[in-house]
Every structure is written in structure tokens, then in C-alpha cells.
Enzyme design. Structure first.
Site, PDB file in Angstrom:
ATOM      1  N   ASP A   1      -1.182  -1.637  -3.996  1.00 60.33           N
ATOM      2  CA  ASP A   1      -2.558  -1.686  -3.502  1.00 60.33           C
ATOM      3  C   ASP A   1      -3.115  -0.260  -3.381  1.00 60.33           C
ATOM      4  OD1 ASP A   1      -4.831  -2.900  -2.398  1.00 60.33           O
ATOM      5  OD2 ASP A   1      -4.042  -2.828  -0.346  1.00 60.33           O
TER       6      ASP A   1
ATOM      7  N   HIS B   1     -11.965  -6.799  -2.436  1.00 61.54           N
ATOM      8  CA  HIS B   1     -11.263  -6.115  -1.342  1.00 61.54           C
ATOM      9  C   HIS B   1     -12.019  -6.394  -0.043  1.00 61.54           C
ATOM     10  CE1 HIS B   1      -8.294  -3.389  -3.369  1.00 61.54           C
ATOM     11  NE2 HIS B   1      -8.890  -3.994  -4.383  1.00 61.54           N
ATOM     12  N   GLY B   2     -11.367  -6.065   1.071  1.00 66.11           N
ATOM     13  CA  GLY B   2     -12.037  -6.215   2.358  1.00 66.11           C
ATOM     14  C   GLY B   2     -12.469  -7.635   2.636  1.00 66.11           C
TER      15      GLY B   2
ATOM     16  N   SER C   1       0.851  -1.201   0.000  1.00 67.85           N
ATOM     17  CA  SER C   1       0.000   0.000   0.000  1.00 67.85           C
ATOM     18  C   SER C   1       0.884   1.246   0.000  1.00 67.85           C
ATOM     19  CB  SER C   1      -0.896  -0.002   1.233  1.00 67.85           C
ATOM     20  OG  SER C   1      -0.105   0.218   2.401  1.00 67.85           O
TER      21      SER C   1
HETATM   22  P1  13P Z   1      -9.230  -6.316   4.838  1.00 66.59           P
HETATM   23  O1  13P Z   1      -9.258  -5.056   5.636  1.00 66.59           O
HETATM   24  O2  13P Z   1     -10.525  -7.040   4.899  1.00 66.59           O
HETATM   25  O3  13P Z   1      -8.085  -7.202   5.192  1.00 66.59           O
HETATM   26  O4  13P Z   1      -9.024  -5.902   3.282  1.00 66.59           O
HETATM   27  C1  13P Z   1      -7.742  -5.625   2.778  1.00 66.59           C
HETATM   28  C2  13P Z   1      -7.768  -5.007   1.436  1.00 66.59           C
HETATM   29  O5  13P Z   1      -8.772  -4.953   0.759  1.00 66.59           O
HETATM   30  C3  13P Z   1      -6.496  -4.469   0.930  1.00 66.59           C
HETATM   31  O6  13P Z   1      -6.651  -3.803  -0.288  1.00 66.59           O
HETATM   32  O1  G3H Z   2      -6.948  -1.592   1.938  1.00 63.57           O
HETATM   33  C1  G3H Z   2      -6.036  -1.205   2.641  1.00 63.57           C
HETATM   34  C2  G3H Z   2      -5.044  -2.165   3.180  1.00 63.57           C
HETATM   35  O2  G3H Z   2      -5.579  -2.838   4.284  1.00 63.57           O
HETATM   36  C3  G3H Z   2      -3.765  -1.471   3.471  1.00 63.57           C
HETATM   37  O3  G3H Z   2      -3.855  -0.668   4.612  1.00 63.57           O
HETATM   38  O4  G3H Z   2      -3.151   1.573   3.782  1.00 63.57           O
HETATM   39  O5  G3H Z   2      -3.083   1.003   6.220  1.00 63.57           O
HETATM   40  O6  G3H Z   2      -1.430  -0.014   4.633  1.00 63.57           O
HETATM   41  P1  G3H Z   2      -2.819   0.553   4.827  1.00 63.57           P
HETATM   42 ZN    ZN Z   3      -8.545  -2.770  -0.471  1.00 65.23          ZN
END
Ligand code: 13P
Ligand code: G3H
Ligand code: ZN
Length: 316
Positions: free
Chosen positions: A81, A210-211, A48
Site C-alpha cells: 500500500d 482510497h480513504g 503499508s
Molecule cells: P481509510 O483511512 O479511509 O481507512 O483509507 C485507507 C487507505 O486508503 C489505505 O490505503
Molecule cells: O493509507 C494509509 C493506510 O491507512 C496505512 O496507514 O501508513 O499508518 O500504516 P499507515
Molecule cells: Zn490509501
């Protein structure tokens, strides 16, 4: 071996999903590589913007290059990401990333298309895959009227138009999840109806969820028993990963669950050993626990056991 997400998706589509795991440091990298090699799964490393800033973007690259040497059998993509346009170009230029995500999902449709198309052109010129996003994850989990909730989900007709106009390689869709540990209140289920409609319009096209963390109850209970205060958490039912994969969800993003493993290990370690101040003993426990966690997710995603076939097919 670093490959593109598009290469992995071609082999997995409709059969299983590839786990996409975020990393920020060497301990997560070790657990991730070990877990994937031990469970014989191809995988996606996600970085990220926050992870790039945490130490230095070059630090993560070096960690991943070293991990790849330590685990030569690993097959994975290196993916940005939730990138903005500028960060996408930086990653494309770096020559290290094999995949980027341009997240302009908060912009209106036409602006999202224009930004995504620019990134696709720049990335494809260098053989790099692009994930884009349409729809909004946040808010879908709010305990509001279903109609309002549905308004945030990805519109299948728009998804078809978006993919045709942008030429992106995969699409992150809002199908009922949200980021973090508090995804649902009451109803805990993905919107398979939306997946089916998107698949009907985009057959064979890889979708991204995602998520996707499952926020295991026993993990949260152990954190809370060791002094944590995480209330009303709920994640995705991991038994829904494979049915989603059969409907085209080829990439499943998991980050929060790894943070929960880290938190549980460290809370319990320092609760039980209050005189300890060496960070390596809990770090070792974390790497072992994260290895087990990753392997268990790969089994649920159906990617476990696919590594030999993937490597053989990619070498052809
Ligand atoms: P979670 O918060 O469910 O782990 O999702 C992570 C994500 O979508 C990273 O892009
Ligand atoms: O979707 C986000 C990921 O969980 C990454 O989180 O931006 O805090 O590194 P972060
Ligand atoms: Zn995400």
C-alpha cells in the site's frame, strides 16, 4: 491461495468491489481471514511501509503464510500500500507480494508517469500487478470553495493518458475521499460524476478508492463514552460502495475503521476491567469483533458470497 489483484479485478469489474484491508499484526490477520472466509469473499491484504517497519517486514509475511495455511479456502492478493519506488522493488524482489502500489501522485504528471512506468516494467516481468495513483486525496474534504476542492480530484482526460503511458493495472483516483477519520465537513458524498467521466474514457479499467472507511458513528460514540476524544469525524456512506463498484471502482481501501474497532474494544475492556493486565482477553474480543466487521463490509461491497465462483474460475 495468493492471486494477483488483476486476476480478482477481472472477475469483479462492474459487479462488485474487492475489500482491501490493511494489517499490522496477527490479531488483524486472524480477524481478516476469518471474516472473509465466513462471508465467502475474496480479498486484498494491504501492507503499508509503516506496517513493514512495525515489527519486521518478514514477520507479516510469516503471519500471512500461516493464516493461509489455517484458512486454505481463502483467496487473496498481497499488496504493498502506498509504496515508493524503492519499496516497490523490494516487494517485487521478495517473491511474496502479488501486487504493488506505486504512489508518485505528489510528483508532477510526467514524473509520476516515468516512475510508474519503471515500476510497471519491473513488476510485470515477474507477473505482479501494479496500482498507481493520479490526483490528490488530501484537501478535498476541506471546507473550501467547490472549484478549489475539485482541482484536487482526478482529471478524467489525464487519467486516460496516464494509464495508456504507464500500462498500470489499476488506478487510484481522487473521487472525494481522504484518509483517516475526518473525511467530510457537511456534504458526505462521493463524486460519482468524476467516476462516470473516467469510466467513459477507460471502460473496463479497474479504479481504486482510497480513504473508504465509513467511520461508523456508533463506533466513535462508544470510543468517546469510554474515554476517547474523537470529534467531528465523518466517513464514506457505505451504501455508496456498490454504486461506485458499478462505475468501475473495483478495489475499496479500508484501514481506519479497523483501527476504530480496535480502539473501541480496548477502551471498553480496560474501562470495565481496570484490574486486568493480560492482553489476550481483549485481543480475543478484538478478533471476534474484527471478524464481524470485515464480514459486514464484504456484504456492503458485494464481494460476500463470491468466493466459490472466484476459486472455480481461477482454477480453470
Ligand atoms: P481509510 O483511512 O479511509 O481507512 O483509507 C485507507 C487507505 O486508503 C489505505 O490505503
Ligand atoms: O493509507 C494509509 C493506510 O491507512 C496505512 O496507514 O501508513 O499508518 O500504516 P499507515
Ligand atoms: Zn490509501
Amino acid at each position: 491461495m495468493i492471486v494477483t489483484t488483476a486476476q480478482l479485478f477481472k472477475l469483479a469489474y462492474g459487479k462488485y468491489a474487492i475489500g482491501a484491508y490493511n494489517i499490522n499484526n496477527a490479531e488483524q490477520a486472524m480477524g481478516l481471514f476469518r471474516g472473509c472466509v465466513e462471508s465467502k469473499a475474496p480479498f486484498i491484504i494491504q501492507i503499508s511501509k509503516g506496517a513493514r517497519k512495525y515489527t519486521d517486514k518478514r514477520m507479516l509475511e510469516a503471519i500471512i503464510r500461516s493464516a493461509s495455511e489455517i484458512f486454505p479456502e481463502a483467496v487473496f492478493a498481497v499488496h504493498l500500500d502506498h509504496g515508493d519506488e524503492e519499496t516497490c522493488y523490494d516487494c517485487i524482489k521478495s517473491g511474496f507480494y502479488s501486487s504493488v502500489m506505486i504512489d508518485a501522485s505528489h510528483d508532477p504528471f510526467d514524473k509520476n508517469v516515468a516512475i510508474t512506468k519503471r515500476v510497471v516494467d519491473a513488476a510485470h516481468a515477474k507477473g505482479i500487478s501494479v496500482e498507481a495513483e493520479l490526483g490528490m486525496l488530501g484537501g478535498v474534504e476541506e471546507d473550501i470553495k467547490v472549484e478549489e476542492g475539485n482541482a484536487c480530484l482526478t482529471d478524467p482526460a489525464e487519467a486516460e493518458q496516464f494509464v495508456k503511458k504507464t500500462g498500470c493495472d489499476s488506478l487510484a483516483c481522487a473521487i472525494g475521499t481522504s484518509h483517516g477519520a475526518f473525511k467530510f465537513k457537511g456534504r458526505q458524498s462521493l463524486h460519482f460524476d468524476v467516476m462516470e467521466k473516467i469510466k467513459a474514457r477507460l471502460p473496463g479499467f479497474p479504479l481504486v478508492m482510497h480513504g473508504s472507511s465509513s467511520v461508523p458513528k456508533d463506533e466513535v460514540d462508544r470510543i468517546n463514552a469510554a474515554g476517547g476524544k474523537i470529534k467531528d469525524s465523518m466517513g464514506v456512506d457505505p451504501k455508496e460502495y456498490l454504486p461506485a463498484a458499478k462505475l468501475g471502482v473495483t478495489k475499496v481501501n479500508i484501514d481506519t475503521d479497523g483501527r476504530l474497532v480496535w480502539t473501541r474494544v480496548h477502551r471498553e475492556f480496560f474501562r470495565d476491567k481496570p484490574g486486568e493486565f493480560d492482553f489476550r482477553p481483549p485481543g480475543k474480543v478484538f478478533m471476534d469483533e474484527y471478524t464481524k466487521f470485515i464480514a459486514s463490509r464484504n456484504v456492503l461491497l458485494g464481494s460476500a458470497g463470491q468466493l466459490d465462483e472466484v476459486r472455480a474460475k481461477l482454477k480453470k
